[in-house]
Write a protein that holds these residues in place. Structure first.
Motif, PDB file in Angstrom:
ATOM      1  N   ALA A  56       0.874  -1.183   0.000  1.00  0.00           N
ATOM      2  CA  ALA A  56       0.000   0.000   0.000  1.00  0.00           C
ATOM      3  C   ALA A  56       0.907   1.228   0.000  1.00  0.00           C
ATOM      4  CB  ALA A  56      -0.908  -0.006   1.235  1.00  0.00           C
ATOM      5  N   LYS A  58       0.701   4.335  -0.360  1.00  0.00           N
ATOM      6  CA  LYS A  58       0.460   5.622   0.300  1.00  0.00           C
ATOM      7  C   LYS A  58       1.234   5.710   1.608  1.00  0.00           C
ATOM      8  CE  LYS A  58      -3.874   4.782   2.921  1.00  0.00           C
ATOM      9  NZ  LYS A  58      -4.135   3.349   2.697  1.00  0.00           N
ATOM     10  N   ASP A  77      -0.708  -1.637  -4.215  1.00  0.00           N
ATOM     11  CA  ASP A  77      -2.036  -1.080  -3.978  1.00  0.00           C
ATOM     12  C   ASP A  77      -1.888   0.418  -4.131  1.00  0.00           C
ATOM     13  OD1 ASP A  77      -4.471  -0.097  -2.786  1.00  0.00           O
ATOM     14  OD2 ASP A  77      -3.433  -0.015  -0.855  1.00  0.00           O
ATOM     15  N   ARG A 148     -14.549  -3.040  -4.825  1.00  0.00           N
ATOM     16  CA  ARG A 148     -14.280  -2.815  -3.407  1.00  0.00           C
ATOM     17  C   ARG A 148     -15.612  -2.749  -2.696  1.00  0.00           C
ATOM     18  NH1 ARG A 148     -10.597   1.520  -0.002  1.00  0.00           N
ATOM     19  NH2 ARG A 148     -11.270   0.762   2.033  1.00  0.00           N
ATOM     20  N   HIS A 195     -12.649  -7.015  -3.005  1.00  0.00           N
ATOM     21  CA  HIS A 195     -11.687  -6.356  -2.133  1.00  0.00           C
ATOM     22  C   HIS A 195     -12.416  -5.719  -0.956  1.00  0.00           C
ATOM     23  CE1 HIS A 195      -9.550  -2.619  -0.960  1.00  0.00           C
ATOM     24  NE2 HIS A 195      -8.436  -3.209  -1.320  1.00  0.00           N
ATOM     25  N   HIS A 197     -11.061  -3.479   2.586  1.00  0.00           N
ATOM     26  CA  HIS A 197     -10.014  -3.002   3.497  1.00  0.00           C
ATOM     27  C   HIS A 197     -10.737  -2.344   4.658  1.00  0.00           C
ATOM     28  CE1 HIS A 197      -6.422  -1.055   5.059  1.00  0.00           C
ATOM     29  NE2 HIS A 197      -6.998   0.123   4.949  1.00  0.00           N
ATOM     30  N   SER A 200      -6.946   0.759   9.224  1.00  0.00           N
ATOM     31  CA  SER A 200      -5.522   0.681   9.507  1.00  0.00           C
ATOM     32  C   SER A 200      -5.249   0.574  10.996  1.00  0.00           C
ATOM     33  CB  SER A 200      -4.809   1.920   8.968  1.00  0.00           C
ATOM     34  OG  SER A 200      -4.632   1.801   7.587  1.00  0.00           O
ATOM     35  N   GLY A 201      -4.393  -0.358  11.341  1.00  0.00           N
ATOM     36  CA  GLY A 201      -3.942  -0.484  12.723  1.00  0.00           C
ATOM     37  C   GLY A 201      -5.026  -0.937  13.680  1.00  0.00           C
ATOM     38  N   GLY A 231      -7.190  -6.694   1.898  1.00  0.00           N
ATOM     39  CA  GLY A 231      -6.759  -5.353   2.297  1.00  0.00           C
ATOM     40  C   GLY A 231      -5.514  -5.379   3.165  1.00  0.00           C
ATOM     41  N   GLY A 232      -5.232  -4.229   3.746  1.00  0.00           N
ATOM     42  CA  GLY A 232      -4.068  -4.120   4.642  1.00  0.00           C
ATOM     43  C   GLY A 232      -4.551  -3.978   6.065  1.00  0.00           C
ATOM     44  N   PHE A 234      -2.539  -4.476   8.925  1.00  0.00           N
ATOM     45  CA  PHE A 234      -1.838  -5.273   9.949  1.00  0.00           C
ATOM     46  C   PHE A 234      -1.155  -4.315  10.919  1.00  0.00           C
ATOM     47  CE2 PHE A 234      -1.838  -7.499   5.921  1.00  0.00           C
ATOM     48  CZ  PHE A 234      -2.446  -8.696   6.264  1.00  0.00           C
ATOM     49  N   GLU A 274      -2.621  -6.306   1.491  1.00  0.00           N
ATOM     50  CA  GLU A 274      -2.089  -4.986   1.114  1.00  0.00           C
ATOM     51  C   GLU A 274      -1.459  -4.251   2.292  1.00  0.00           C
ATOM     52  OE1 GLU A 274      -5.320  -3.882  -2.371  1.00  0.00           O
ATOM     53  OE2 GLU A 274      -5.689  -3.156  -0.338  1.00  0.00           O
ATOM     54  N   PRO A 275      -0.350  -4.770   2.807  1.00  0.00           N
ATOM     55  CA  PRO A 275       0.274  -4.078   3.942  1.00  0.00           C
ATOM     56  C   PRO A 275       0.959  -2.788   3.541  1.00  0.00           C
ATOM     57  CG  PRO A 275       1.672  -5.871   3.195  1.00  0.00           C
ATOM     58  CD  PRO A 275       0.395  -5.974   2.399  1.00  0.00           C
ATOM     59  N   THR A 277       1.699  -0.132   6.589  1.00  0.00           N
ATOM     60  CA  THR A 277       2.318   0.020   7.909  1.00  0.00           C
ATOM     61  C   THR A 277       3.266  -1.120   8.263  1.00  0.00           C
ATOM     62  OG1 THR A 277       0.298   1.110   8.634  1.00  0.00           O
ATOM     63  CG2 THR A 277       1.743   0.279  10.358  1.00  0.00           C
ATOM     64  N   TYR A 393       3.579   6.492   6.682  1.00  0.00           N
ATOM     65  CA  TYR A 393       2.698   7.634   6.949  1.00  0.00           C
ATOM     66  C   TYR A 393       3.436   8.742   7.708  1.00  0.00           C
ATOM     67  CZ  TYR A 393      -0.596   4.014   5.656  1.00  0.00           C
ATOM     68  OH  TYR A 393      -1.237   3.009   5.002  1.00  0.00           O
TER      69      TYR A 393
HETATM   70  C1  LIG Z   1      -4.238   2.360   3.422  1.00  0.00           C
HETATM   71  C2  LIG Z   1      -4.638   1.138   2.744  1.00  0.00           C
HETATM   72  C3  LIG Z   1      -3.955  -0.057   2.977  1.00  0.00           C
HETATM   73  C4  LIG Z   1      -2.801  -0.168   3.932  1.00  0.00           C
HETATM   74  O1  LIG Z   1      -3.129   0.007   5.271  1.00  0.00           O
HETATM   75  P1  LIG Z   1      -2.020  -0.261   6.392  1.00  0.00           P
HETATM   76  O2  LIG Z   1      -2.751  -0.044   7.648  1.00  0.00           O
HETATM   77  O3  LIG Z   1      -0.938   0.730   6.181  1.00  0.00           O
HETATM   78  O4  LIG Z   1      -1.542  -1.652   6.226  1.00  0.00           O
HETATM   79  C5  LIG Z   1      -4.330  -1.158   2.235  1.00  0.00           C
HETATM   80  N1  LIG Z   1      -5.357  -1.116   1.349  1.00  0.00           N
HETATM   81  C6  LIG Z   1      -6.047   0.011   1.125  1.00  0.00           C
HETATM   82  C7  LIG Z   1      -7.142   0.009   0.140  1.00  0.00           C
HETATM   83  C8  LIG Z   1      -5.721   1.170   1.807  1.00  0.00           C
HETATM   84  O5  LIG Z   1      -6.415   2.285   1.583  1.00  0.00           O
END
Ligand SMILES: *Cc1c(COP(=O)(O)O)cnc(C)c1O
Length: 438
Positions: A56, A58, A77, A148, A195, A197, A200-201, A231-232, A234, A274-275, A277, A393
């Motif tokens: 991921a 971003k 991602d 999604r 998909h 997600h 986060s965290g 998704g991510g 973790f 999609e990790p 973090t 981030y």
């Molecule tokens: C931000 C995001 C992630 C990654 O999230 P983390 O908490 O950083 O692992 C994965 N997939 C999508 C669609 C996201 O928007």
């Protein structure tokens, strides 16, 4: 003491002082060996019929880091078209990119999107509008797309990072799914990826629960889907009292669910994760110089002023996140290190603040935005302050030109130990180069 390691990586004070002599603080410092070992954890996760990890981006879009992650076999991602374009600049092929975005590319960007889709970029429709807009093009070129889904429940480290509940706008809501499916059918579009997600965290139990939710959505609505993207999200322990997600446990849960889906349906789903973090958070540090130390009276606080806080590491202000602090003398002697608990001086309650004109410009805040002192050695002017957990981030999220500060440099410690500047500091001229004046 010189050889004392920082937290969980082998970043030595000697290397740190070397880096400080190379570029002006503040800067970000990343550890290549750590990133690579994190990448490999995903390929070692238990799996059923294939597991494809996507980074991921971003979390951190710096080209050198993308190149490292690309060389480990990850896909991408992308949260925006420009992210996808930057991934391609870093060497990812379009087929390795899944675009999951809130934006709706139009005009010139629409043409760029179409070009990338023809080259293999996968589009993940996140709303009915997006689906309507992409349908004719996807149909014309016989391109399958993803959906999604908004599952209705989510989990994040804070409300702002929960992306699955009714307070968040991501994805096609389950209540709109019938309409979306009939739209896809009318246009002859194949949906082969689902998909979700959730945030986060968040709580690993919520992540685990989503596995079943998502698979049951596929079973009920998506006969052609071959790939399930979990998704991510973790979570990672940056501080000693936090806990990281257990990839092995989560992998086993997913594996079990996918085996049982196969038994019920005869379908072998490929899994994706999609990790962001997890790969990078603890691979990065923010390095600051202490510019001043001051107090606010008997009932007040002791403040250490550093040369960059909210504009280089926004998470404490945004979320009340904590990042472990190390205080280092100019000679490279560790005065205190939060993760190991080591301190050569008595610990004091210290507030770390930055140089922007905001009282919230601090690295030590709680979730209500109140200053939250930390027990560390009292730094002196000229000492260095290193904040851990700053690989994800941090650089990518920073409002760096606020107060007309310059975007900070990034340095990578290669596996060989060599220090490499991977992004130079923004120049003073670059801050205003697009302004025209009157
Ligand atoms: C931000 C995001 C992630 C990654 O999230 P983390 O908490 O950083 O692992 C994965 N997939 C999508 C669609 C996201 O928007």
């Amino acid at each position: 003491m010189i050889d004392q390691t920082f937290g969980k990586t082998a970043l030595s004070p000697k290397n740190l002082i070397k880096a400080i002599k190379t570029v002006p603080t503040p800067f970000y410092l990343y550890d290549e060996a750590f990133i690579r070992s994190r990448c490999r954890e995903f390929f070692a996760m238990p799996q059923a019929y294939g597991l494809f990890p996507r980074f991921a981006m971003k979390a951190n879009s710096s080209r050198a880091l993308l190149q490292i992650i690309q060389s480990e076999g990850f896909g991408i991602d992308a949260s925006s078209l420009n992210e996808a374009r930057r991934a391609i600049q870093a060497g990812f092929s379009p087929e390795k990119i899944l675009l999951t975005t809130q934006e709706i590319p139009n005009a010139e960007n629409r043409l760029i999107l179409e070009d990338l889709m023809r080259k293999g970029l996968k589009y993940n429709a996140c709303s009915l509008t997006q689906l309507k807009l992409i349908a004719p093009f996807a149909q014309k070129h016989a391109l399958s797309i993803g959906f999604r889904i908004h599952p209705g429940t989510g989990s994040g480290e804070s409300v702002t990072r929960n992306t699955g509940d009714k307070y968040s706008s991501f994805g096609i809501h389950l209540e709109n799914l019938d309409e979306a499916l009939s739209l896809a059918k009318q246009n002859n579009i194949m949906i082969n990826l689902v998909h979700v997600h959730i945030g986060s965290g968040g709580d690993p139990e919520a992540w685990r629960a989503n596995i079943d939710t998502e698979i049951s959505i596929i079973e009920r609505f998506f006969p052609d889907v071959t790939t399930v993207n979990f998704g991510g999200g973790f979570c990672v322990a940056r501080m000693n009292d936090e806990t990281s997600a257990n990839l092995n446990d989560l992998g086993l849960s997913a594996q079990k669910a996918l085996f049982s889906f196969y038994e019920r349906t005869g379908r072998k789903l490929i899994a994706e994760v999609e990790p962001g973090t997890y790969l990078l958070a603890n691979a990065g540090y923010l390095v600051n110089t202490v510019m001043d130390v001051k107090t606010t009276g008997k009932d007040g606080f002791t403040f250490a002023l550093v040369d960059g806080a909210m504009e280089v590491l926004t998470r404490p202000l945004l979320y009340g996140s904590r990042h472990p602090i190390t205080v280092l003398s100019p000679e490279g002697i560790i005065k205190s290190d939060e993760l190991s608990g080591f301190s050569s001086l008595p610990k004091e309650q210290i507030v770390v603040v930055g140089r922007c004109c905001e009282s919230g410009d601090a690295l030590t805040l709680d979730t209500e935005h109140h200053i939250n002192p930390r027990a560390i050695a009292r730094p002196e002017t000229g000492d260095f302050l290193v904040s851990g957990g700053a690989g994800a981030y941090a650089s990518s999220m920073s409002p760096f030109n606020y107060n007309s500060h310059q975007q900070a440099a990034e340095i990578l410690i290669r596996e060989s130990g060599e220090l490499k500047i991977i992004r130079s500091r923004q120049s003073f001229e670059q801050i205003s180069q697009n302004e025209m004046g009157l």
